[in-house]
Motif scaffolding. Sequence first.
Motif, short mmCIF file in Angstrom:
data_model
loop_
_atom_site.label_atom_id
_atom_site.label_comp_id
_atom_site.label_asym_id
_atom_site.label_seq_id
_atom_site.Cartn_x
_atom_site.Cartn_y
_atom_site.Cartn_z
N TYR A 1 28.76 39.51 43.37
CA TYR A 1 27.69 40.45 43.13
C TYR A 1 27.06 40.24 41.74
O TYR A 1 25.86 40.42 41.55
CB TYR A 1 28.26 41.87 43.24
CG TYR A 1 27.30 42.98 42.96
CD1 TYR A 1 26.52 43.51 43.98
CD2 TYR A 1 27.20 43.52 41.68
CE1 TYR A 1 25.64 44.54 43.72
CE2 TYR A 1 26.32 44.55 41.42
CZ TYR A 1 25.54 45.06 42.44
OH TYR A 1 24.69 46.08 42.19
N PHE A 2 27.90 39.83 40.81
CA PHE A 2 27.44 39.72 39.42
C PHE A 2 26.76 38.39 39.10
O PHE A 2 25.99 38.29 38.15
CB PHE A 2 28.62 39.94 38.46
CG PHE A 2 28.22 40.13 37.02
CD1 PHE A 2 27.62 41.31 36.60
CD2 PHE A 2 28.42 39.10 36.10
CE1 PHE A 2 27.24 41.48 35.28
CE2 PHE A 2 28.03 39.27 34.77
CZ PHE A 2 27.44 40.46 34.36
N ALA A 3 27.02 37.37 39.92
CA ALA A 3 26.49 36.02 39.62
C ALA A 3 24.98 36.01 39.35
O ALA A 3 24.55 35.40 38.36
CB ALA A 3 26.85 35.05 40.73
N PRO A 4 24.15 36.70 40.17
CA PRO A 4 22.70 36.67 39.87
C PRO A 4 22.37 37.26 38.50
O PRO A 4 21.41 36.83 37.86
CB PRO A 4 22.09 37.51 40.99
CG PRO A 4 23.09 37.52 42.07
CD PRO A 4 24.43 37.43 41.40
N SER A 5 23.20 38.22 38.04
CA SER A 5 22.93 38.81 36.73
C SER A 5 23.13 37.78 35.62
O SER A 5 22.45 37.81 34.59
CB SER A 5 23.81 40.02 36.49
OG SER A 5 23.41 41.08 37.34
N THR A 6 24.08 36.85 35.80
CA THR A 6 24.24 35.81 34.78
C THR A 6 23.05 34.85 34.80
O THR A 6 22.73 34.24 33.79
CB THR A 6 25.56 35.03 34.95
OG1 THR A 6 25.61 34.51 36.27
CG2 THR A 6 26.75 35.91 34.69
N LEU A 7 22.40 34.74 35.97
CA LEU A 7 21.16 33.93 36.01
C LEU A 7 20.08 34.61 35.18
O LEU A 7 19.31 33.96 34.48
CB LEU A 7 20.67 33.77 37.45
CG LEU A 7 21.45 32.86 38.36
CD1 LEU A 7 20.75 32.76 39.71
CD2 LEU A 7 21.60 31.48 37.74
N VAL A 8 20.02 35.96 35.29
CA VAL A 8 19.06 36.72 34.48
C VAL A 8 19.31 36.41 33.01
O VAL A 8 18.38 36.19 32.22
CB VAL A 8 19.20 38.22 34.74
CG1 VAL A 8 18.36 39.02 33.76
CG2 VAL A 8 18.80 38.55 36.17
N MET A 9 20.59 36.33 32.65
CA MET A 9 20.95 36.03 31.27
C MET A 9 20.46 34.63 30.88
O MET A 9 19.87 34.42 29.82
CB MET A 9 22.47 36.13 31.13
CG MET A 9 22.95 36.14 29.70
SD MET A 9 24.74 35.90 29.62
CE MET A 9 25.31 37.39 30.24
N ALA A 10 20.69 33.68 31.77
CA ALA A 10 20.31 32.29 31.49
C ALA A 10 18.80 32.17 31.24
O ALA A 10 18.36 31.52 30.29
CB ALA A 10 20.72 31.38 32.65
N VAL A 11 18.04 32.83 32.10
CA VAL A 11 16.58 32.75 31.98
C VAL A 11 16.10 33.56 30.78
O VAL A 11 15.23 33.14 30.02
CB VAL A 11 15.92 33.24 33.28
CG1 VAL A 11 14.40 33.28 33.14
CG2 VAL A 11 16.32 32.35 34.45
N GLY A 12 16.72 34.75 30.60
CA GLY A 12 16.29 35.65 29.53
C GLY A 12 16.56 35.10 28.14
O GLY A 12 15.69 35.16 27.26
N VAL A 13 17.75 34.57 27.94
CA VAL A 13 18.10 34.07 26.61
C VAL A 13 17.11 32.99 26.18
O VAL A 13 16.59 32.99 25.07
CB VAL A 13 19.54 33.50 26.59
CG1 VAL A 13 19.75 32.63 25.37
CG2 VAL A 13 20.55 34.61 26.61
#
Lengths: 302, 244
Positions: B57-69
């Motif tokens: 469930y959390f994996a897409p949120s780490t993508l948000v982090m990757a793109v956001g950072v």
Amino acid sequence: MAIIEVQDLVKDYGSFRAVDGISFEVGEGEIFGILGPNGAGKTTTVECVEGLRSRDGGSVKVMGLDPERDGAELKQVLGIQLQESRLPDRIRVGEALDLYGSFYRQRADTDRLIEKLGLGGKRKTPYGKLSGGQQQRLSIALALVGNPRVAVLDELTTGLDPQARRDTWDLIEQVRNSGVTIILVTHFMDEAERLCDRIAVVDSGKIVALDTPAGLTARVSEEQRVRFRPSAEFPDSLLLDLPEVARLERSGPHVVVTGGEHLLQAVASVLARNQIVAADLRVEQVSLDDAFVALTGKSPEN
Amino acid sequence: MSSLGKLVQIETRLFLRDPMSFTIGLLLPAAVLLGLGAVPMLREPSPDMGGQRFIDYFAPSTLVMAVGVIGLTNLPAVLAAYRERGVLRRMRTTPIHPAKLLLAQLIVNIGASLASALLVIVAGKLVFDVPMPQHPWGFAIAFVLGISSVFAIGMLVAAVAPTARAASGLSTVLFMSVMFFGGVYLPRFMLPDAVARIGDYVPPGVQSLLDAWTGTAPAVIPLVVMAATAIGAGAVAARIFKWE
């Protein structure tokens, strides 16, 4: 033949007229100085020549190209050294030259350029680790990496120590000897006097004088001053009677005589005839500094 | 090599040489996923997440982090610094327009986001058997639109910020909001429903990524919002961007 022609150049910032009808021509292979106090319009003028700024009036031609219309073409043959322009801290000297060299159709031999600028041992050094003088030399190298026919150098030696300044001057003479025409913007008199074939003195957006360094000083005054400490007392009239002498002043043990051409010979022969020895003898000529102050009413160093 | 190729090459090296952009931009998102996955409880299926494991469930949120950072902190900071230091101005003295440097920066930063996302997906798959995105086309579209919207906002920050300091201040606020709505700080099932629904429309659109990852076609409206954000913010940024 003129390689740069500027005719009635005008540039306004809002209601402030920064450049007010400047005209000059620069011949091929010349070092042309633009000298003036801060805010005189020097940088704005060269920015219009470089095509970095659009003009509000007049015409500019560099090698027959209009900097505004043919900007990209002109920049192939124009090397520009900017005041206060830095590079990313982590880019290495060799990389910067390689990168900027890739922007030009004809690039200079970067190895030779690096050696000539004394950066040979610094090829792998990041920009942020270079000294101020080395950063400045890299900046000059980047202006020359496209093998330009014309180089515009703005406040070239500001912030450099005296040795680095002299080295930079030598370099500029070498560049000129290789056939590059140079416009040098500066507020240093010694720099202008040493390097420039001709100087335009700019003040409040106008050229107030345009001449060789010697011509500029002669224009202000033909006066010479001779200062010495006499070995024996003598009456003022002894020297004042000479046609070459205009004024005589005494300050403590020193005598200062002011006059025109052949002043020194006239004073020296009269003193010799009267067996007076002139100790601490100094001849003072009007300097470019004096000329600058006379022309602009401002001190050159601020 | 062409000047653009050369610019991309040099900018890539500069990106990798900066320890901040390299570790935080490239490695942190995968490291966070691996760190959370190391907690056994988070690898148990839970009814809170519709029977999924937390880690899935959390994996897409780490993508948000990757793109956001990368898109919201690295990109605007680098561009604002380039303007402040006169790098863009120096480019103007050459035959190459400084827009090429912007383009090179975009290429490098988008490449870094993709690499970071790939690292997340591969690390999740290899270490915790997080399934690969189940709706590949939907995922690709959601990811491309998501990354475009975030990068367009990053460019807008670079365009309006007068200094590198101002850029980093502004982008930190935006980055925090994107992370919050993207469920990075608090898993989204713990957020109030209204906040979670708003999050569907906040770039890069975490719900679309989650849906596509778990095999559902992403909803159309959030995707349209991402596309509109990308075009709108990108157009404004291009209009108002100052070279010096």
